[in-house]
Design an enzyme around this catalytic site. Sequence first.
Site, PDB file in Angstrom:
ATOM      1  N   GLY A   3       0.794  -1.225   0.000  1.00 61.13           N
ATOM      2  CA  GLY A   3       0.000   0.000   0.000  1.00 61.13           C
ATOM      3  C   GLY A   3       0.823   1.270   0.000  1.00 61.13           C
ATOM      4  N   CYS A  12     -23.444  -7.246 -18.469  1.00 58.29           N
ATOM      5  CA  CYS A  12     -22.178  -7.404 -17.750  1.00 58.29           C
ATOM      6  C   CYS A  12     -21.114  -6.445 -18.264  1.00 58.29           C
ATOM      7  CB  CYS A  12     -21.602  -8.812 -17.959  1.00 58.29           C
ATOM      8  SG  CYS A  12     -22.470 -10.105 -17.110  1.00 58.29           S
ATOM      9  N   CYS A  52     -26.732 -12.646 -20.174  1.00 57.95           N
ATOM     10  CA  CYS A  52     -26.356 -13.953 -19.632  1.00 57.95           C
ATOM     11  C   CYS A  52     -27.072 -14.286 -18.337  1.00 57.95           C
ATOM     12  CB  CYS A  52     -24.842 -14.026 -19.409  1.00 57.95           C
ATOM     13  SG  CYS A  52     -24.302 -13.112 -17.941  1.00 57.95           S
ATOM     14  N   CYS A 107     -28.036  -9.511 -15.637  1.00 55.27           N
ATOM     15  CA  CYS A 107     -27.531  -9.152 -16.949  1.00 55.27           C
ATOM     16  C   CYS A 107     -28.536  -9.581 -18.015  1.00 55.27           C
ATOM     17  CB  CYS A 107     -26.177  -9.836 -17.185  1.00 55.27           C
ATOM     18  SG  CYS A 107     -25.639  -9.798 -18.910  1.00 55.27           S
ATOM     19  N   CYS A 109     -19.186 -12.589 -19.372  1.00 54.37           N
ATOM     20  CA  CYS A 109     -20.534 -12.658 -19.951  1.00 54.37           C
ATOM     21  C   CYS A 109     -20.566 -13.615 -21.137  1.00 54.37           C
ATOM     22  CB  CYS A 109     -20.954 -11.261 -20.392  1.00 54.37           C
ATOM     23  SG  CYS A 109     -22.694 -11.108 -20.794  1.00 54.37           S
TER      24      CYS A 109
END
Lengths: 282, 262, 363
Positions: free
Chosen positions: A29, A263, A241, A238, A269
């Site tokens: 970080g 998606c 899908c 979605c 997807c």
Amino acid sequence: MSRYNFAYLDEQTKRMIRRAVLKAVAVPGYQVPFGSREMPLSYGWGTGGVQVTASVIGPTDVLKVIDQGADDTTNAVSIRKFFERTTGVATTTRTEAATLIQTRHRIPETPLRVGQIVVFQVPIPEPLRWLEPREAETRKMHALEEYGVMYVRLYEDITRHGRVAQTYEYPVIVDGRYLMRPSPIPKFDNPKLDRSPALMLFGAGREKRIYAVPPWTSVKSLDFDDHPFEIEHWDRPCALCGATSVFLDELIVDDKGGRLFICSDTDFCSRRRAASDPIPGR
Amino acid sequence: MNATVDDRPLLSVRGLGKHYGGRMGCRDVGFDLWSGEVLGIVGESGSGKTTVLNCLSGRVAADAGQVGYTKADGSVVDMRRLDESARRRLLRTEWGVVHQHARDGLRMGVTAGANVGERLMALGARHYGRVRGRALDWLARVEIAESRIDDLPETFSGGMLQRLQIARNLVTEPRLVLMDEPTGGLDVSVQARLLDLLRGLVDDLGLSAVIVTHDLAVARLLANRLLVMRGGEVVESGLTDQVLDDPQHPYAQLLVSSVLQP
Amino acid sequence: MYVAVKGGERAIDNAHRLLAEERRGDPAVAELSLAQIDQQLALAVDRVMTEGSLYDRALAALAVKQSRGDLIEAIFLLRAYRTTLPRLGVSLPLDTDAMVVGRRVSAIFKDVPGGQILGPTFDYTHRLLDFELAHLCAESPTGPMQAEEADAAAPVPRVMDLLDREGLIESEPPASEEAPVGDLTREPLTFPAARDVRLQNLARGDEGFLLAMGYATQRGYGRNHPFAGEIRQGEVAVTLAPEEVGFPIEVATITVTECQMVNQFKGSATAPAQFTRGYGLAFGQAERKAMAMALVDRALRGRELGEDPASPTQDEEFVLSHSDNVEASGFVQHLKLPHYVDFQSELVLVRDLRAAHGSTAPR
């Protein structure tokens, strides 16, 4: 016509960048300054990500490049072609087949695995930047772990809106120590960073910083005990899908405001559709 | 509430000095401050009193001397030799600094509640409701209406800004507060109210404080002991009433006698 | 049935083809040669070399041609090329004292040893469009001007030395031979920045930005009372002293423009009054750049000269973080990239907030 080194950068530069990456991995970080080079693409368009990828990529790697979760957006295409031309490395759109994934603004929906490296393109690395414009001061704040001002910001959001108003680039604490900006991924993707089996590398070319989240590292999104961190939700699956619990793009399909939600992760997807569709090739 | 039942002074200053290029800020300043005491530093502008305060907090780097501080855990540190990380931590926890101009000590762009709650959050408070609750408590204590908690300080009067600054500092219940002209620039009636408040808080919380002021009335009301400064040096020190009623040094006499009597 | 639009790759290829066509323009019009750009658009080439941090007229001319005259794009091209070049060594400092001067002026004395040499300047032209230039000349005008009798090759003494001899101007401490010089093309900028790094940043910085900052100082934003002590343009030798050889070798001759400003004097009880300095340097004939750079250099020296930084022009982080036009152009223009995922997140939030407020979101 001059020939370029493998992955465009000279070996000295790659070594310099890898040293920065190692330092970043050693201090999760923490933003490591590095001597960012001018690249053949504009600052702000992924030079940091490209430099990190160029420094870690090897001949046996399989590279996937996405932007907004899609493999075929123009910038993803441009970067993928750049690496095809300068390395000859195999490329793929399939997340699980990739060893190296360079991404802008999304983490793939397909769960990552040990051995994969994700390289994030970062515009503004400093999480405190909007609260404190001076680099000299923010470096001190990180060194002294003075992050109170970030919580002030969250407090203000809750006071004004009843909730935290940060929706992407949502600040996190890495390994219980450093405050980090996870690049402009939607907060929806933040949980994917926590204790991921993959190595996450972040490159900011213009701002000249590299940072990292090593595998299995804790990444906690900032919140209050009585206002816990929440991700986005959609009230429908979605349209292509049928997936739920994924990030959906909103498409305007006619001029009466008709819209479709599909998606954002195009690979995810298309594979779901192929798996469920008895007629192949549709 | 921070009673240290201890023979050591809370603050022990020796030989404090600061130069600004060719100009002297202060020279050879020394005093002890005991827990629960309020020390007033008085003098005209240019006497060096603000320099002394800034050297104590480290806002300005002194050139000479020691600033011994006895921490809550009993250990003694020299503020001048402390590394920046420890100094900044102390300034957020055990010390408070109230600036002459409240804007210097506040975040003008965030709400009153955030201003008061910041220190708590910096020290790890992670419950919004409780932080807000403490902020409300303190706003009440400094006599700011609760309904102002979500207002920006931009909308506050001078007196309210100063009280907000005080709340922001006292929320972590510091042991020592440094104040620079806390009533400066305020209307007389507002000053009086603020002084009452400060005196009440000092008594209730057993605060120790160093207060810089050019106003002898403020000194008399708030301080147990006084240092009189002139030209960067301390010319007289003693109990407030003694110094103000029976000054020994000619400058102190001049200072006291020139206060307009009603 | 919605079908996702594909073909990003083809779109890019077509865009590149279109770009090449537009770059060439009307095929009936003669194509630009690099020599034409180098010779007749020389100041564009100079600017690209300066901000591209690479002295090579042919490459800069190529960049200007490839970028269709967009100089920031050309500077970007040159910088990207520079990234790929190996570093062979570091030259000795340019000796501008020994410059073969083509132009030298000073505003602080009426006359100076070596004289005021105007050189090829726009300064005293009347800005009237010359329609003669619209026609191509059948033959070239009278041959190159004869150099004046005065020895063009003799080094011209520095005006600043005149002030220096009297102790009127602060001396620039000579850099120790061993002290490393910072290099922003290798190391990132950190604050506070030392003067060598600041000057490098300004030399590479956008001329327009520096011009605005310099102008602002003249209008009171960090005023430092500048006088143009000396501006000189001409050729200097680039000298390398490789370890293996042991002595200095001249490897090139380049044209530079150097500006030394004389600024607000300082004095105190302990130190007598002296003028202060600002410095600017650019490749080629780039006077505006060198002058603006000198103004900004002096403004940023405020910290070490004990000046109160009241203005953004004196704010090192502000000026140095935003002077690089390649960085700036990239980031500003990156907004063209898709941001629809982030925007989607914002949409979700705003709709939720509005729903909580009672207004209905469009569905």
